[in-house]
Motif scaffolding. Structure first.
Motif, PDB file in Angstrom:
ATOM      1  N   ASP A 149       0.844  -1.200   0.000  1.00 14.73           N
ATOM      2  CA  ASP A 149       0.000   0.000   0.000  1.00 14.73           C
ATOM      3  C   ASP A 149       0.877   1.248   0.000  1.00 14.73           C
ATOM      4  O   ASP A 149       1.378   1.673   1.039  1.00 14.73           O
ATOM      5  CB  ASP A 149      -0.918  -0.022   1.240  1.00 14.73           C
ATOM      6  N   ARG A 150       1.028   1.857  -1.188  1.00 18.17           N
ATOM      7  CA  ARG A 150       1.920   3.016  -1.296  1.00 18.17           C
ATOM      8  C   ARG A 150       1.406   4.216  -0.493  1.00 18.17           C
ATOM      9  O   ARG A 150       2.167   5.112  -0.153  1.00 18.17           O
ATOM     10  CB  ARG A 150       2.108   3.414  -2.760  1.00 18.17           C
ATOM     11  N   GLY A 151       0.099   4.219  -0.212  1.00 21.25           N
ATOM     12  CA  GLY A 151      -0.484   5.335   0.534  1.00 21.25           C
ATOM     13  C   GLY A 151      -0.016   5.402   1.988  1.00 21.25           C
ATOM     14  O   GLY A 151      -0.075   6.454   2.626  1.00 21.25           O
ATOM     15  N   THR A 209      -4.642   0.942   8.381  1.00 18.34           N
ATOM     16  CA  THR A 209      -5.353   1.715   7.357  1.00 18.34           C
ATOM     17  C   THR A 209      -5.417   3.172   7.825  1.00 18.34           C
ATOM     18  O   THR A 209      -5.424   3.440   9.026  1.00 18.34           O
ATOM     19  CB  THR A 209      -6.787   1.199   7.139  1.00 18.34           C
ATOM     20  N   MET A 210      -5.482   4.088   6.873  1.00 19.59           N
ATOM     21  CA  MET A 210      -5.412   5.507   7.264  1.00 19.59           C
ATOM     22  C   MET A 210      -6.086   6.390   6.229  1.00 19.59           C
ATOM     23  O   MET A 210      -5.940   6.172   5.026  1.00 19.59           O
ATOM     24  CB  MET A 210      -3.926   5.898   7.362  1.00 19.59           C
ATOM     25  N   ASP A 211      -6.836   7.388   6.722  1.00 20.01           N
ATOM     26  CA  ASP A 211      -7.345   8.444   5.854  1.00 20.01           C
ATOM     27  C   ASP A 211      -6.359   9.611   5.992  1.00 20.01           C
ATOM     28  O   ASP A 211      -6.453  10.414   6.920  1.00 20.01           O
ATOM     29  CB  ASP A 211      -8.761   8.845   6.318  1.00 20.01           C
ATOM     30  N   GLY A 212      -5.406   9.666   5.070  1.00 20.72           N
ATOM     31  CA  GLY A 212      -4.288  10.609   5.189  1.00 20.72           C
ATOM     32  C   GLY A 212      -4.736  12.055   5.283  1.00 20.72           C
ATOM     33  O   GLY A 212      -4.218  12.833   6.088  1.00 20.72           O
ATOM     34  N   GLN A 213      -5.721  12.416   4.462  1.00 21.37           N
ATOM     35  CA  GLN A 213      -6.112  13.832   4.458  1.00 21.37           C
ATOM     36  C   GLN A 213      -6.837  14.228   5.739  1.00 21.37           C
ATOM     37  O   GLN A 213      -6.680  15.341   6.236  1.00 21.37           O
ATOM     38  CB  GLN A 213      -6.958  14.122   3.224  1.00 21.37           C
ATOM     39  N   GLU A 214      -7.639  13.286   6.276  1.00 25.05           N
ATOM     40  CA  GLU A 214      -8.334  13.538   7.549  1.00 25.05           C
ATOM     41  C   GLU A 214      -7.306  13.777   8.674  1.00 25.05           C
ATOM     42  O   GLU A 214      -7.434  14.704   9.473  1.00 25.05           O
ATOM     43  CB  GLU A 214      -9.212  12.318   7.876  1.00 25.05           C
ATOM     44  N   PHE A 307       0.567  13.878  18.137  1.00 28.66           N
ATOM     45  CA  PHE A 307      -0.808  13.615  17.712  1.00 28.66           C
ATOM     46  C   PHE A 307      -0.816  12.278  16.991  1.00 28.66           C
ATOM     47  O   PHE A 307       0.213  11.850  16.475  1.00 28.66           O
ATOM     48  CB  PHE A 307      -1.297  14.720  16.758  1.00 28.66           C
ATOM     49  N   GLY A 308      -1.961  11.636  16.964  1.00 28.31           N
ATOM     50  CA  GLY A 308      -1.993  10.369  16.242  1.00 28.31           C
ATOM     51  C   GLY A 308      -3.330   9.669  16.332  1.00 28.31           C
ATOM     52  O   GLY A 308      -4.348  10.272  16.708  1.00 28.31           O
ATOM     53  N   ALA A 309      -3.292   8.377  16.010  1.00 21.13           N
ATOM     54  CA  ALA A 309      -4.513   7.564  15.973  1.00 21.13           C
ATOM     55  C   ALA A 309      -5.196   7.615  17.330  1.00 21.13           C
ATOM     56  O   ALA A 309      -4.576   7.797  18.379  1.00 21.13           O
ATOM     57  CB  ALA A 309      -4.161   6.130  15.602  1.00 21.13           C
TER      58      ALA A 309
HETATM   59  N1  COA Z   1       3.528   7.564  -4.386  1.00 14.86           N
HETATM   60  C1  COA Z   1       2.941   8.097  -5.450  1.00 14.86           C
HETATM   61  N2  COA Z   1       1.650   8.451  -5.475  1.00 14.86           N
HETATM   62  C2  COA Z   1       0.941   8.279  -4.341  1.00 14.86           C
HETATM   63  C3  COA Z   1       1.498   7.733  -3.179  1.00 14.86           C
HETATM   64  C4  COA Z   1       2.846   7.361  -3.235  1.00 14.86           C
HETATM   65  N3  COA Z   1       3.479   6.827  -2.177  1.00 14.86           N
HETATM   66  N4  COA Z   1       0.558   7.686  -2.231  1.00 14.86           N
HETATM   67  C5  COA Z   1      -0.571   8.194  -2.756  1.00 14.86           C
HETATM   68  N5  COA Z   1      -0.322   8.551  -4.039  1.00 14.86           N
HETATM   69  C6  COA Z   1      -1.249   9.139  -5.002  1.00 14.86           C
HETATM   70  C7  COA Z   1      -2.692   8.925  -4.642  1.00 14.86           C
HETATM   71  O1  COA Z   1      -3.133   7.679  -5.115  1.00 14.86           O
HETATM   72  C8  COA Z   1      -3.361  10.088  -5.365  1.00 14.86           C
HETATM   73  O2  COA Z   1      -3.483   9.729  -6.727  1.00 14.86           O
HETATM   74  P1  COA Z   1      -4.789  10.166  -7.566  1.00 14.86           P
HETATM   75  O3  COA Z   1      -4.831  11.663  -7.484  1.00 14.86           O
HETATM   76  O4  COA Z   1      -4.494   9.620  -8.898  1.00 14.86           O
HETATM   77  O5  COA Z   1      -5.923   9.524  -6.834  1.00 14.86           O
HETATM   78  C9  COA Z   1      -2.327  11.204  -5.284  1.00 14.86           C
HETATM   79  O6  COA Z   1      -1.068  10.564  -4.979  1.00 14.86           O
HETATM   80  C10 COA Z   1      -2.619  12.237  -4.233  1.00 14.86           C
HETATM   81  O7  COA Z   1      -2.969  11.558  -3.061  1.00 14.86           O
HETATM   82  P2  COA Z   1      -3.376  12.345  -1.788  1.00 14.86           P
HETATM   83  O8  COA Z   1      -3.782  11.375  -0.720  1.00 14.86           O
HETATM   84  O9  COA Z   1      -4.339  13.445  -2.168  1.00 14.86           O
HETATM   85  O10 COA Z   1      -2.002  13.027  -1.392  1.00 14.86           O
HETATM   86  P3  COA Z   1      -1.737  14.077  -0.268  1.00 14.86           P
HETATM   87  O11 COA Z   1      -1.160  15.312  -0.864  1.00 14.86           O
HETATM   88  O12 COA Z   1      -2.906  14.226   0.665  1.00 14.86           O
HETATM   89  O13 COA Z   1      -0.574  13.366   0.557  1.00 14.86           O
HETATM   90  C11 COA Z   1      -0.193  12.067   2.519  1.00 14.86           C
HETATM   91  C12 COA Z   1      -0.824  12.116   1.140  1.00 14.86           C
HETATM   92  C13 COA Z   1      -0.462  10.718   3.116  1.00 14.86           C
HETATM   93  C14 COA Z   1       1.310  12.285   2.382  1.00 14.86           C
HETATM   94  C15 COA Z   1      -0.810  13.201   3.410  1.00 14.86           C
HETATM   95  O14 COA Z   1      -2.218  13.167   3.328  1.00 14.86           O
HETATM   96  C16 COA Z   1      -0.394  13.077   4.836  1.00 14.86           C
HETATM   97  O15 COA Z   1       0.773  13.202   5.172  1.00 14.86           O
HETATM   98  N6  COA Z   1      -1.342  12.876   5.767  1.00 14.86           N
HETATM   99  C17 COA Z   1      -1.031  12.678   7.160  1.00 14.86           C
HETATM  100  C18 COA Z   1      -0.723  11.223   7.403  1.00 14.86           C
HETATM  101  C19 COA Z   1       0.013  10.986   8.679  1.00 14.86           C
HETATM  102  O16 COA Z   1       0.893  11.730   9.020  1.00 14.86           O
HETATM  103  N7  COA Z   1      -0.341   9.927   9.388  1.00 14.86           N
HETATM  104  C20 COA Z   1       0.254   9.568  10.602  1.00 14.86           C
HETATM  105  C21 COA Z   1      -0.217  10.458  11.667  1.00 14.86           C
HETATM  106  S1  COA Z   1       0.471  10.072  13.200  1.00 14.86           S
END
Ligand code: COA
Length: 320
Positions: A149-151, A209-214, A307-309
């Motif tokens: 999961d690249r996300g 699993t994670m909703d990155g933008q949230e 901050f976190g989950a």
């Molecule tokens: N490499 C390339 N592309 C990727 C990717 C990766 N590793 N991960 C996601 N993408 C793609 C997505 O599929 C999406 O493609 P699409 O537009 O074709 O659907 C695109 O990049 C943009 O994705 P998006 O989720 O809008 O990116 P973003 O700018 O919101 O950045 C994070 C994503 C995860 C970096 C960001 O939301 C983030 O840092 N959130 C906080 C997460 C976090 O810190 N969690 C832990 C908290 S303790």
């Protein structure tokens, strides 16, 4: 009563996994990861568990502090990746370092784990129950990450940080914490918790699993609110804080928080490019690095915030 830091320590596994390495496994690139997160590489455990990392960080902190393990009254390990359901990781640390007089337990608050642990220790100091503590933040998130999961997989790394702290007369320490269980689905991992006697369902191994933008939106709103409230309640001006050591999840989150607080980014040290998000480990690892570089002077005010989950968040204001 205040919390005096007597020593810090940290430990990360040797294995370096670069963004280019990850681009061989999932459809991603160094350009995407570094521009979106600031991460260039992370350390990944090749078999060392959470307790092993935590023990090494704890030993380094004890050595620096000059405190003997038997003098420690309480060990709290902030982790959401314990190696076992039981015993807890803190007991494993206790056994390994010989802290025979300590009570030891874990706190599960994801990336806020170290802050929750430190603030809990402060409450024990305030009440006079304990006087010396070992506080650890450690996670081996590589155990929970779906490497397809690249996300999520590009964001995390493994690491541990620790601090030996002592109760001292004074009022330099202030804290604030919060939780919002209604948003728990924004980031979760069901690993091994869903076995059922009635239905016969066997426990599953689940991935994170994670909703990155949230999470992003939550962090950039909640952390500045929390830190500003903490400073207000402590009657400390933000201009008088030498360093804001924030959870290292994404450099854009830290930048955005600095901007919202109208403070120069230089007051927000970062090391995310080297380690990624090590969850409970980020704050004490960064604290230890800065300490060992001699960045703090006696009397400096430092804010730690995580901050976190959960969702969970928290901050601590301390005086060096
Ligand atoms: N490499 C390339 N592309 C990727 C990717 C990766 N590793 N991960 C996601 N993408 C793609 C997505 O599929 C999406 O493609 P699409 O537009 O074709 O659907 C695109 O990049 C943009 O994705 P998006 O989720 O809008 O990116 P973003 O700018 O919101 O950045 C994070 C994503 C995860 C970096 C960001 O939301 C983030 O840092 N959130 C906080 C997460 C976090 O810190 N969690 C832990 C908290 S303790």
């Amino acid at each position: 009563m205040t919390v005096k830091i007597l020593g810090t320590g940290s430990y990360v596994p040797d294995k370096v996994v670069t963004n280019e390495d990850l681009a061989q496994i999932v459809d991603t690139s160094d350009e995407w990861i570094s521009s979106r997160t600031g991460i260039k590489e992370r350390r990944i455990s090749e078999g060392e568990g959470t307790s092993q990392l935590a023990i090494k960080a704890a030993e380094a902190a004890l050595l620096q502090s000059g405190v003997r393990a038997e003098e420690i009254d309480i060990i709290i390990l902030g982790t959401s990746t314990p190696d076992k359901c039981f015993p807890n990781g803190a007991c494993e640390v206790q056994g390994a370092i010989g802290a025979v007089n300590a009570v030891a337990y874990d706190i599960s608050a994801a990336c806020s784990g170290f802050i929750y642990a430190l603030n809990t220790v402060y409450a024990f100091f305030e009440s006079g129950i304990y006087k010396k503590a070992l506080v650890i933040g450690c996670d081996v998130l590589s155990k929970l990450v779906d490497w397809e999961d690249r996300g999520t997989c590009v964001l995390f790394g493994d690491g541990a940080g620790a601090a030996v702290v002592e109760a001292e007369e004074g009022d330099g320490f202030h804290m604030l914490m919060g939780s919002d269980g209604k948003k728990s689905a924004a980031m979760e991992c069901i690993s091994r918790t869903c076995g059922n006697f009635i239905t016969g369902k066997r426990p599953e191994i689940g991935y994170m699993t994670m909703d990155g933008q949230e999470i992003f939106k939550f962090a950039v709103k909640k952390v500045p609110e929390c830190v500003e409230q903490l400073l207000q309640e402590s009657s400390v001006d933000k201009e008088d804080v030498q360093a804001f050591i924030l959870h290292q999840a994404n450099y854009r989150i830290v930048e955005s928080i600095a901007k919202r607080m109208k403070l120069p980014i230089e007051r927000f040290p970062m090391n995310i490019e080297k380690y990624g998000n090590t969850s409970g480990g980020t704050i004490p690892i960064l604290l230890d690095e800065l300490n060992r570089e001699g960045k703090f002077q006696k009397g400096d005010r430092i804010v730690l915030a995580g901050f976190g989950a959960g969702l969970t968040w928290g901050a601590a204001l301390l005086q060096w």
